[in-house]
Write a protein that holds these residues in place. Structure first.
Motif, PDB file in Angstrom:
ATOM      1  N   UNK A 197       0.874  -1.171   0.000  1.00  0.00           N
ATOM      2  CA  UNK A 197       0.000   0.000   0.000  1.00  0.00           C
ATOM      3  C   UNK A 197       0.911   1.221   0.000  1.00  0.00           C
ATOM      4  N   UNK A 198       0.886   1.969  -1.093  1.00  0.00           N
ATOM      5  CA  UNK A 198       1.718   3.173  -1.116  1.00  0.00           C
ATOM      6  C   UNK A 198       0.850   4.407  -0.896  1.00  0.00           C
ATOM      7  N   UNK A 237      -3.747  -8.501   7.468  1.00  0.00           N
ATOM      8  CA  UNK A 237      -2.974  -9.705   7.795  1.00  0.00           C
ATOM      9  C   UNK A 237      -1.529  -9.595   7.339  1.00  0.00           C
ATOM     10  N   UNK A 238      -1.315  -8.838   6.255  1.00  0.00           N
ATOM     11  CA  UNK A 238       0.014  -8.740   5.649  1.00  0.00           C
ATOM     12  C   UNK A 238       0.811  -7.573   6.211  1.00  0.00           C
ATOM     13  N   UNK A 239       0.224  -6.391   6.183  1.00  0.00           N
ATOM     14  CA  UNK A 239       0.954  -5.182   6.556  1.00  0.00           C
ATOM     15  C   UNK A 239       1.220  -5.155   8.062  1.00  0.00           C
ATOM     16  N   UNK A 240       2.459  -4.933   8.421  1.00  0.00           N
ATOM     17  CA  UNK A 240       2.854  -4.922   9.815  1.00  0.00           C
ATOM     18  C   UNK A 240       3.183  -6.292  10.363  1.00  0.00           C
ATOM     19  N   UNK A 248       3.867   0.154   4.363  1.00  0.00           N
ATOM     20  CA  UNK A 248       2.441  -0.015   4.067  1.00  0.00           C
ATOM     21  C   UNK A 248       1.564   0.209   5.289  1.00  0.00           C
ATOM     22  N   UNK A 249       2.118   0.026   6.479  1.00  0.00           N
ATOM     23  CA  UNK A 249       1.310   0.137   7.698  1.00  0.00           C
ATOM     24  C   UNK A 249       0.716   1.541   7.829  1.00  0.00           C
TER      25      UNK A 249
END
Length: 293
Positions: A197-198, A237-240, A248-249
């Motif tokens: 996520x940018x 689930x993915x970010x962080x 992305x967080x």
């Protein structure tokens, strides 16, 4: 269903015809109900912020099962919205620092696994959480019939938010780009990674649909350009959690489907993929893509 009588004056042929008509009618009702349920889930996501939704994903529209029915569906389906290809399509329509860039003209672009660079760009791998993306192409002008023989060009950013062939950190790569041809079920499938996520954008994947492989690899006359949205719960689930997605967080916490400049309209439900899986096992994302063929 009404009871069937053992005998009546119309004979076996009429019985079979009646049964077939009733089965089709019942199937249509079930698919209409499924479509309503599928739409309700994604629409609930649209008003939520980046960190606030618990759904892993919902299908974008009901256009039939994908279990191998080569005859297509008799239900209803909607044309997926057209969207911008963005600044990094590498489809021959714009330039990078070295001039016009066209990955579609590169030998090797037709491939299922898009995690590696290819050709003159080496064989470096885009690291990240495994993701398999499957798109099912259906003809909205022909009872949602499967669209076989069509080509899909798919691309997205890496786990750092970089686009190959453009971003400074990935300018020498051409990974996370590829073309697949739809099978008899209208399906294409890509082996890739979960994108970042940018800043300013909801997590997404770009794609262009062409009438044939020849049309795609020549970079001409895409019949549809759109984007796939990834659901909130899968992103959380993915970010962080997974390595390499640190930026992305904060980016994800500051964006929502309702604020995104592509997915903020009511048609976002047609672009929200169904996602299943986990960071350890990898994810699958599926989306039905309605095209007016």
């Amino acid at each position: 269903m009404e009871p069937l009588h053992d005998a009546h004056p119309h004979g076996l042929a009429a019985d079979l015809n009646t049964l077939a008509q009733r089965a089709l009618a019942r199937r249509g009702v079930l698919r209409w109900l499924a479509a309503g349920a599928a739409l309700a889930g994604p629409m609930a996501l649209i008003g939520c912020g980046g960190g606030g939704d618990a759904d892993v994903g919902d299908s974008s529209s009901d256009s039939g099962d994908t279990s191998g029915d080569t005859g297509g569906d008799t239900g209803s389906c909607s044309v997926i919205p057209s969207e911008t290809s963005g600044p990094y399509p590498a489809d021959g329509t714009n330039r990078n620092s070295g001039g016009t860039v066209n990955a579609l003209a590169m030998t090797g672009i037709v491939r299922r696994d898009i995690t590696t660079s290819f050709g003159d760009h080496g064989d470096n791998v885009a690291e990240g959480v495994p993701l398999t993306v499957t798109l099912k192409l259906v003809n909205t002008a022909s009872s949602c019939a499967n669209l076989a023989g069509y080509a899909v060009y798919l691309w997205h950013c890496d786990r750092g938010g970089n686009y190959s062939l453009y971003s400074s950190d990935a300018a020498d790569e051409n990974y996370l780009r590829g073309v697949q041809i739809s099978d008899s079920n209208g399906e294409v499938s890509f082996t890739t990674i979960f994108p970042a996520c940018y800043s300013g954008r909801w997590p997404h994947i770009h794609f262009e649909v062409y009438a044939s492989e020849a049309e795609a690899t020549s970079g001409n006359n895409a019949v549809k350009t759109s984007q796939l949205a990834l659901p909130s719960a899968a992103c959380q689930q993915v970010y962080g959690v997974a390595s390499g997605y640190d930026a992305s967080v904060s980016n994800f916490a500051q964006v929502s489907l309702s604020s995104d400049n592509v997915f903020s309209d009511d048609s976002a439900a047609l672009q929200l993929a169904t996602v299943d899986g986990s960071v350890s096992a990898g994810f699958t994302a599926t989306l039905t893509v309605g095209v007016s063929g």
